[in-house]
Design a protein around this motif. Structure first.
Motif, short mmCIF file in Angstrom:
data_model
loop_
_atom_site.label_atom_id
_atom_site.label_comp_id
_atom_site.label_asym_id
_atom_site.label_seq_id
_atom_site.Cartn_x
_atom_site.Cartn_y
_atom_site.Cartn_z
N TYR A 1 -4.55 -1.75 -7.99
CA TYR A 1 -5.62 -0.76 -7.87
C TYR A 1 -5.07 0.58 -7.38
O TYR A 1 -4.23 0.61 -6.48
N LEU A 2 -5.57 1.64 -7.98
CA LEU A 2 -5.16 2.99 -7.59
C LEU A 2 -6.38 3.80 -7.14
O LEU A 2 -7.50 3.56 -7.58
N SER B 1 -3.01 6.89 -4.40
CA SER B 1 -2.60 5.79 -3.54
C SER B 1 -2.72 4.52 -4.37
O SER B 1 -3.44 4.49 -5.35
N GLY B 2 -1.99 3.48 -3.95
CA GLY B 2 -2.03 2.26 -4.73
C GLY B 2 -1.92 1.03 -3.87
O GLY B 2 -1.28 1.06 -2.81
N VAL B 3 -2.57 -0.02 -4.34
CA VAL B 3 -2.49 -1.32 -3.69
C VAL B 3 -1.93 -2.31 -4.70
O VAL B 3 -2.33 -2.31 -5.86
N PHE C 1 0.88 -1.18 0.00
CA PHE C 1 0.00 0.00 0.00
C PHE C 1 0.91 1.22 0.00
O PHE C 1 1.87 1.29 0.78
N THR C 2 0.64 2.19 -0.87
CA THR C 2 1.50 3.36 -0.97
C THR C 2 0.69 4.61 -1.27
O THR C 2 -0.43 4.52 -1.77
#
Lengths: 298, 298
Positions: free
Chosen positions: B52-53, B107-109, B14-15
């Motif tokens: 996913y974003l 954000s991204g997963v 996660f970011t």
């Protein structure tokens, strides 16, 4: 910053929201608490248990470090109350005048347990509509602060993480059909969204909807209707009528649901429309909010 | 907006990152492409496959809808190239003068497949250091645009999604120890971070580090060292020396790695320090960047 995390069972949910509230400190909270609670609540309203958050801050040059620390302390406090972890973060600083003090964007990942199916499209005729407490507190607290209005009583934002209230409501029950937090656009907009998505009518009773005296007073002063004013610690639930009282009792046990009430029901009549039985007797159609009542309310 | 998604196998990553780049349009990209590529690359550098974003936009009142559409088109194009989906989003509008045109937070997963263990702390003496291409392109493209510098050749940002390059590098190999994209602070800062985290020394050869003629020219003009200038489509890999040539060959097959080279190696000497063998002969210590070279570079 990227952080790996272990994988829980169930479906995952992912959400994001930017927070630009003005002022950044207000009675009952600040932009940090609001950002954590907002993202926690977005996940909770989908029946997800919030697990991990990210936080990205855009800071105006010259913003006081002491204020940033105060905000990060309330971020910490809110994450502790909600039992979520911030595992990724970023900060950017822009020149003076290129941002208004501080903007925060939070994203969140949560887990939806098997068997939970909550959606704005799930309301059915006969269902009961529950509201967790008084309306308009957040919007009026912000507006009062911004306009410099002062009262004999302190009016505070209701800003709160609702995930534990939701998990208590869900306990052993699959009869919760819709959950939504009436933020921008208020209760009226949320009810209209549910009526449209579920293609049903909703009837609510004005007398059952609690509004604090201070909120009423400011609304009258400014010509606002509290049903359109933003909340940040309230939820609307549409539930099977057979379980409505049981769920209401559970809500009342939680501090954030102690003023909960059944405010109306779902009908097959006037699909897509919300009707309010007024205290004076006649019914009126409650429309969605058109335009924005207040900018930078969240 | 919250969106449930199905759960893949492996660890999750996660970011988040905020993007405040100025100007929002620049040669080789814009703030939308940058935001997608930045988050995709953050995940890829942890060995995660981006899935996913989320995208949250803070928009200044009066910002042209046509420009917003142009930016969202390049967001779309970048997500298609990287094969990721934006599943959650938010927009907030603030008054004129309260933000500078447009800020985007993504954000991204992503998913880290079992067996992959990439970390800035994994470099070992004897490992080879690989660089995927020329350095300084993004920072100098932004700076040139901002300062109104014009060249006979067009200098473009290298802004690109590197997840496919990474997945090709990883194919069937567990010999990649560290991956990092040298963004703010440039190659020098990234190498120093790896040396410190892994408690090893790194020696690189200046002659092996490619810098475009235009980038060299602007750097000389402005007194900058390209090893400190930001990149947005390059990566540094620290790999087992036995597999270095094989991994290099794989990189060269990808358009974003066609100029890849082995630029140095890891040593047990001078732990935490980066040494560069200069073209003229003598070696010099390459320190981290102190302060910020350019504000709002990303």
């Amino acid at each position: 910053m990227t952080q790996p995390f272990s994988k829980p069972a169930g479906r995952l949910a992912f959400t994001t929201d930017g927070y630009v509230v003005n002022p950044i400190f207000f009675p009952g909270g600040d932009i940090g608490k609001l950002a954590v609670c907002g993202t926690v609540n977005d996940l909770a309203m989908n029946g997800a248990r919030p697990l991990y958050l990210s936080l990205s801050a855009i800071i105006e040059e010259g913003f006081l470090l002491s204020e940033l620390e105060r905000i990060m302390q309330s971020v910490k406090k809110a994450t502790e109350e909600a039992e979520v972890s911030i595992i990724a973060g970023d900060t950017k600083v822009v020149n003076r005048g290129q941002a208004d003090k501080l903007f925060i964007t939070t994203s969140g990942v949560g887990i939806i347990s098997p068997g939970i199916d909550i959606s704005g499209a799930n309301a059915r005729a006969g269902d009961k509509v529950l509201l967790s407490g008084t309306i308009g507190d957040h919007g009026i607290a912000i507006m009062s602060q911004r306009e410099g209005l002062r009262f004999s009583m302190t009016l505070e934002s209701d800003c709160a993480p609702l995930n534990k209230l939701v998990s208590q409501m869900l306990e052993g029950s699959s009869s919760i059909h819709c959950l939504r937090d009436p933020t921008r656009g208020g209760l009226a907009t949320t009810l209209n969204e549910l009526a449209r998505q579920s293609k049903v009518g909703i009837v609510v009773e004005e007398a059952k909807i609690s509004v604090k005296e201070e909120v009423k007073a400011v609304c009258e002063l400014l010509g606002l209707d509290p049903i359109y004013v933003a909340n940040e610690g309230k939820l609307v639930a549409v539930v099977d009528s057979a379980d409505a009282n049981k769920i209401l009792a559970r809500m009342k046990k939680n501090n954030y649901g102690r003023d909960a009430a059944i405010i109306g029901e779902v009908t097959n009549e006037h699909p897509g429309k919300v009707v309010m039985k007024t205290k004076l007797g006649p019914s009126r159609i409650v429309d969605m909010l058109s335009g924005e009542l207040l900018p930078r309310i969240c």
